[in-house]
Each structure stands twice: as C-alpha cells, then as structure tokens.
Design an enzyme around this catalytic site. Structure first.
Site, mmCIF file in Angstrom:
data_model
loop_
_atom_site.group_PDB
_atom_site.id
_atom_site.type_symbol
_atom_site.label_atom_id
_atom_site.label_comp_id
_atom_site.label_asym_id
_atom_site.label_seq_id
_atom_site.Cartn_x
_atom_site.Cartn_y
_atom_site.Cartn_z
ATOM 1 N N PHE A 142 0.879 -1.180 0.000
ATOM 2 C CA PHE A 142 0.000 0.000 0.000
ATOM 3 C C PHE A 142 0.911 1.223 0.000
ATOM 4 O O PHE A 142 1.728 1.380 0.916
ATOM 5 C CB PHE A 142 -0.836 -0.087 1.280
ATOM 6 N N LEU A 144 1.153 5.038 0.114
ATOM 7 C CA LEU A 144 0.578 6.353 0.389
ATOM 8 C C LEU A 144 1.688 7.331 0.782
ATOM 9 O O LEU A 144 1.876 8.370 0.157
ATOM 10 C CB LEU A 144 -0.467 6.238 1.505
ATOM 11 N N PRO A 147 7.988 11.432 1.051
ATOM 12 C CA PRO A 147 8.960 12.131 1.907
ATOM 13 C C PRO A 147 8.320 13.290 2.681
ATOM 14 O O PRO A 147 8.684 13.550 3.815
ATOM 15 C CB PRO A 147 10.006 12.621 0.907
ATOM 16 N N ILE A 176 7.452 1.950 2.516
ATOM 17 C CA ILE A 176 6.475 1.002 1.987
ATOM 18 C C ILE A 176 6.760 -0.410 2.514
ATOM 19 O O ILE A 176 7.751 -1.055 2.129
ATOM 20 C CB ILE A 176 6.467 1.027 0.430
ATOM 21 N N GLY A 359 19.080 -8.039 33.671
ATOM 22 C CA GLY A 359 20.130 -8.019 32.646
ATOM 23 C C GLY A 359 19.856 -9.012 31.519
ATOM 24 O O GLY A 359 20.171 -8.746 30.350
ATOM 25 N N GLU A 382 0.694 3.215 9.923
ATOM 26 C CA GLU A 382 -0.772 3.210 9.711
ATOM 27 C C GLU A 382 -1.461 4.235 10.624
ATOM 28 O O GLU A 382 -2.568 4.002 11.122
ATOM 29 C CB GLU A 382 -1.331 1.799 9.848
ATOM 30 N N SER A 385 0.239 7.442 16.950
ATOM 31 C CA SER A 385 -0.690 7.530 18.093
ATOM 32 C C SER A 385 -1.322 8.925 18.152
ATOM 33 O O SER A 385 -2.476 9.079 18.563
ATOM 34 C CB SER A 385 0.053 7.231 19.389
HETATM 35 N N1 CAA Z 1 -12.265 7.091 7.765
HETATM 36 C C1 CAA Z 1 -13.023 7.500 6.731
HETATM 37 N N2 CAA Z 1 -12.926 8.745 6.221
HETATM 38 C C2 CAA Z 1 -12.047 9.583 6.790
HETATM 39 C C3 CAA Z 1 -11.242 9.221 7.870
HETATM 40 C C4 CAA Z 1 -11.373 7.914 8.366
HETATM 41 N N3 CAA Z 1 -10.643 7.459 9.370
HETATM 42 N N4 CAA Z 1 -10.463 10.262 8.218
HETATM 43 C C5 CAA Z 1 -10.767 11.256 7.385
HETATM 44 N N5 CAA Z 1 -11.720 10.862 6.517
HETATM 45 C C6 CAA Z 1 -12.357 11.627 5.455
HETATM 46 C C7 CAA Z 1 -13.128 12.824 6.010
HETATM 47 O O1 CAA Z 1 -14.428 12.454 6.356
HETATM 48 C C8 CAA Z 1 -13.066 13.772 4.833
HETATM 49 O O2 CAA Z 1 -13.989 13.335 3.844
HETATM 50 P P1 CAA Z 1 -15.179 14.308 3.298
HETATM 51 O O3 CAA Z 1 -14.512 15.510 2.739
HETATM 52 O O4 CAA Z 1 -15.881 13.471 2.290
HETATM 53 O O5 CAA Z 1 -15.998 14.634 4.514
HETATM 54 C C9 CAA Z 1 -11.691 13.516 4.247
HETATM 55 O O6 CAA Z 1 -11.325 12.206 4.647
HETATM 56 C C10 CAA Z 1 -10.651 14.510 4.706
HETATM 57 O O7 CAA Z 1 -10.594 14.428 6.099
HETATM 58 P P2 CAA Z 1 -10.159 15.621 7.017
HETATM 59 O O8 CAA Z 1 -10.839 16.882 6.570
HETATM 60 O O9 CAA Z 1 -10.365 15.180 8.412
HETATM 61 O O10 CAA Z 1 -8.618 15.762 6.629
HETATM 62 P P3 CAA Z 1 -7.400 16.222 7.524
HETATM 63 O O11 CAA Z 1 -6.284 16.486 6.589
HETATM 64 O O12 CAA Z 1 -7.788 17.288 8.474
HETATM 65 O O13 CAA Z 1 -7.049 14.917 8.430
HETATM 66 C C11 CAA Z 1 -6.192 12.677 8.765
HETATM 67 C C12 CAA Z 1 -6.970 13.644 7.889
HETATM 68 C C13 CAA Z 1 -7.175 11.972 9.689
HETATM 69 C C14 CAA Z 1 -5.127 13.351 9.608
HETATM 70 C C15 CAA Z 1 -5.570 11.721 7.752
HETATM 71 O O14 CAA Z 1 -4.681 12.436 6.922
HETATM 72 C C16 CAA Z 1 -4.851 10.540 8.359
HETATM 73 O O15 CAA Z 1 -5.462 9.546 8.748
HETATM 74 N N6 CAA Z 1 -3.493 10.622 8.381
HETATM 75 C C17 CAA Z 1 -2.665 9.471 8.753
HETATM 76 C C18 CAA Z 1 -2.337 8.719 7.501
HETATM 77 C C19 CAA Z 1 -1.607 7.453 7.789
HETATM 78 O O16 CAA Z 1 -2.115 6.594 8.496
HETATM 79 N N7 CAA Z 1 -0.394 7.333 7.160
HETATM 80 C C20 CAA Z 1 0.402 6.153 7.189
HETATM 81 C C21 CAA Z 1 -0.199 5.080 6.289
HETATM 82 S S1 CAA Z 1 0.767 4.109 5.323
HETATM 83 C C22 CAA Z 1 1.764 3.153 6.278
HETATM 84 O O17 CAA Z 1 1.696 3.162 7.467
HETATM 85 C C23 CAA Z 1 2.820 2.365 5.565
HETATM 86 C C24 CAA Z 1 2.657 0.920 5.519
HETATM 87 O O18 CAA Z 1 3.096 0.312 4.556
HETATM 88 C C25 CAA Z 1 2.088 0.127 6.636
#
Ligand code: CAA
Length: 399
Positions: A142, A144, A147, A176, A359, A382, A385
């Site tokens: 996945f 996303l 940098p 990733i 230890g 993902e 916290s």
């Molecule tokens: N579930 C469903 N929809 C969601 C959501 C959720 N948990 N969180 C936000 N949304 C939706 C909102 O409802 C909004 O949609 P609408 O415009 O249709 O209403 C849209 O997404 C935008 O949301 P926000 O306005 O809240 O956006 P924001 O920028 O203020 O905040 C955030 C969003 C919650 C901070 C989000 O950016 C986030 O979750 N960030 C963390 C991302 C993450 O987990 N990154 C690491 C992933 S990859 C990884 O870990 C690597 C791997 O390989 C394992």
C-alpha cells in the site's frame, strides 16, 4: 441483591446483558489454534535468525498464503478464505506473538491491499489481481506515504497524468511495507491538483513495469525481517483499466482501508504485548532471588498484574472494533482506539518484560529485547498515536 437481580431478569435489559457474549465461536477458536500451531512450528524456529539478518520470510509467506492467511476476509469467489475480522485479529495476534514481522506482512496484504480491491475494484481487476493476492501467489503493498506526506496524507505530491490509454505516474513513495517483495502496488497519485485530497486516485501498479525504482531496504530497529523501502516512479505508464474505482476515490480508499488496517496493527501489537507478558510470567516463575522465585515478590506481581490488565483491555477494544466491522457498523473510532491502546500496551509490556528479566532481558538470547524493538513501530505506522487521537477526538465531537 436478589431483588435487583430479579428486576434485571424481568426487564428488557436482561436480553441485552445475555447478548453481550465474549465467547469465541468454534470456527474462530479453530482458526486461532491453526495460526498458533503454524506460528510455533513454522515461524518461531527461524525468527531469531531472520531478525538478526533482516531476512524476508519468503517461504513462510508462501505457506501462509496456501493456508488462507493472506486473504482471510476475502470472499471464496476471489480465492479468499471468507472469514470474519475477529478470526483475522486472532490469527494476526498469534502470528505476531512469535514474529511481528510476519504479522505486519500479513496485515498489510489482508487489510490494506485485499480489502480495497475487493471493495472498489472491477471484476476484471479482482480476477487479475485479487485472486492471486488472496491466495498468496502474489503479495501486495500500500503506497501512500511520501517524503513530505505521512501523517498529513492529503499532501501527497505523486502525479498521475492521463495520456490516451495510460496514466503516467511520477513521484516518490516512502516507508512502503512489503515494498521489495510485493508484486503489486496500490499506489496513490494526484490526478487533479485543483481539488485537494478529492483529486487523489489509486492505481494498481505492477512492480516490473518500466520506471519503478526501488530504494534500498531500510535498516530498521524492529520488524527487521519485513522489508520496507522507498519507491520512485519515473514516467511509469499505467493502463487506464488499472485505475481503482474512479478518479478522486484515492483518499477515501486510503482512509477506509486504513481503518481496517488499524485493527490489523492493533492485533499485531496484541501479539507483541501477549508474548511479553507470557515471557515475564515464565521467567518470574523460574528465576530465584531472595530465596524464592521472583514471582513470589510483590514488586514483580504488580508488574504482571498491570501487564495482564492492559493486555486484556487492549484485546477487548480490538475485538470490539473487529466485531463492529463484521456487523457492518461504523468502526472508525473503535479501530483508532484499538490501535492507540494496543500499541501503547505493546511498548509498555515489552519494557516491563525486560525489567522483569533484569540483565537477561537486555540480551538477544531471551527474546524480550526484540519485543521492545518490534513494538515501537506499532505506535508509528498506519497512523501515529497522535493521529489516532485526532481521529478519535473528531469522531467524539461529531456526536
Ligand atoms: N475514515 C473514513 N474517512 C475519513 C477518515 C477515516 N478514518 N479520516 C478522514 N476521513 C475523510 C473525512 O471524512 C473527509 O472526507 P469528506 O470531505 O468526504 O468529509 C476527508 O477524509 C478529509 O478528512 P479531514 O478533513 O479530516 O482531513 P485532515 O487532513 O484534516 O485529516 C487525517 C486527515 C485523519 C489526519 C488523515 O490524513 C490521516 O489519517 N493521516 C494518517 C495517515 C496514515 O495513516 N499514514 C500512514 C499510512 S501508510 C503506512 O503506514 C505504511 C505501511 O506500509 C504500513
């Protein structure tokens, strides 16, 4: 007391109390036990070496696929095992108890890859990509993070420009999981920069396509045998039929798949927390100090009691999130709570397990140092916290 009991029994409340059932079904127990057997017999013997050498568990992943653990919740129509999320949690927990690296490989393929394509993919995409992903013939990743876009996921800069029958992708993805070993990438890219996050789309990209440049394998503190790398995209031509869903669906795809992913990472963290607790109990019964096993000392007993309570709390939150997903209810808040709590408990329990071992906990021989190294990432990937707290607070304030 008798009177209160009688009132409860004759009111509607009684039905609700009886419906709150904490028992696992026979099928869930069988899946948990099968995962435990596989973990103990096939994964555990080589876990220390793989951690030391940062070696990807290729053969183990192949067997996990054959057993149905890589497409656990996918319908049998698409080669999946057709199980519920609770069974998935139990399996990831058991596997992670023995090796959290295998736990995350499994979690990413199930939650972040198979879920999304089953939900939003076309039948052609499901036939071509989901079937081999669910059966473990192929592995997915996945993509996303970038940098400059991790927690602030709306700020992704990778572009996808439509040119005839193709989209041309350019950009850079970071951190990733499965990056090196995956065959297929679920790649987020901006198709319309004018509309912010509503202009992000998801594409299914094959690793061997021209223009894909894998970075070096990250040399990590923990989960060392899972592979993590950056992926450069230089004019990668992606056929239009590999757009997942429609243009602009990407952010929704990412957020919704991450909700389920957070349950998977909570389960991984439960495995680490449980392994830490069990190691502490075992060692404290064997190790003698002040004339008796240290389990007889209150200082140690308090630690064990706290570890057990935290583990159970995290487990209940995780199972509740899984249950809500299974019955089709909204589970955003519950998944974030489960991940927040379970990852905290994984770090705390592994630290306490080291303390109980003294230890001996600080050297590789006793495993608990690995639990600590493996635990930390569960508070980061993902959604950190801090992000989980944002998600929880937003959901609370909506009410
Ligand atoms: N579930 C469903 N929809 C969601 C959501 C959720 N948990 N969180 C936000 N949304 C939706 C909102 O409802 C909004 O949609 P609408 O415009 O249709 O209403 C849209 O997404 C935008 O949301 P926000 O306005 O809240 O956006 P924001 O920028 O203020 O905040 C955030 C969003 C919650 C901070 C989000 O950016 C986030 O979750 N960030 C963390 C991302 C993450 O987990 N990154 C690491 C992933 S990859 C990884 O870990 C690597 C791997 O390989 C394992």
């Amino acid at each position: 007391m008798v009177k209160v009991f009688t009132i409860i029994q004759t009111s509607n409340l009684k039905l609700k109390i009886i419906q709150m059932n904490f028992d696992l079904t026979e099928e869930q127990i069988a899946i948990r036990d099968a995962a435990r057997d596989f973990a103990e017999n096939e994964i555990a013997p080589s876990a220390i070496e793989r951690d030391k050498n940062a070696e990807f568990p290729k053969d183990i992943v192949k067997k996990l696929g054959e057993l149905g653990f890589l497409g656990m919740m996918v319908s049998p129509e698409w080669n999946g095992a057709g199980m519920d999320t609770i069974s998935y949690v139990l399996a990831v927990e058991e596997i992670s108890k023995v090796d959290a690296s295998v736990g995350v490989i499994m979690s990413v393929n199930n939650s972040l890859v198979c879920y999304g394509i089953e939900k939003w993919g076309s039948d052609e995409q499901r036939n071509k990509y989901l079937k081999p992903l669910a059966s473990g013939e192929k592995l997915g990743a996945f993509c996303l993070s970038e940098p400059e876009a991790g927690s602030d996921a709306t700020q992704q800069k990778t572009t996808a420009v439509k040119e005839g029958d193709y989209y041309v992708l350019n950009g850079m993805k970071n951190w990733i999981t499965n990056g090196i070993s995956a065959d297929y990438y679920f790649m987020q890219a901006v198709t319309n920069p004018e509309v912010g996050y509503k202009g992000i789309s998801t594409f299914i990209v094959e690793k061997n396509w021209d223009g894909i440049e894998l970075g070096v394998k990250e040399d990590k503190l923990g989960i060392r045998s899972s592979d993590t790398c950056s992926i450069g995209l230089n004019n990668v031509k992606v056929p239009v039929e590999n757009l997942l869903g429609e243009e602009g669906l990407g952010f929704k795809f990412a957020m919704e798949t991450l909700n389920g992913g957070r349950i998977g990472i909570a389960a991984q963290a439960l495995g680490i927390a449980g392994a830490s607790y069990e190691a502490a109990v075992k060692y404290s019964k064997q190790r003698k100090a002040f004339g008796k096993p240290i389990a007889g000392l209150q200082a140690i007993q308090f630690k064990l009691a706290d570890m057990a309570v935290k583990l159970e709390s995290a487990k209940l939150l995780t199972l509740k999130a899984a249950y809500k997903k299974d019955i089709g209810e909204k589970y955003i808040k519950e998944a974030a709570m489960a991940k927040l709590m379970a990852s905290k408990v994984a770090v705390e329990n592994s630290l306490e397990a080291i303390q109980v071992h003294g230890g001996y906990g600080y050297v590789r021989e006793y495993l608990v140092e690995r639990y600590l190294r493996d635990s930390k990432i569960t508070e980061i990937y993902e959604g950190t916290s801090e992000i989980q707290r944002i998600v929880i607070a937003r959901e609370l304030l909506k009410a």
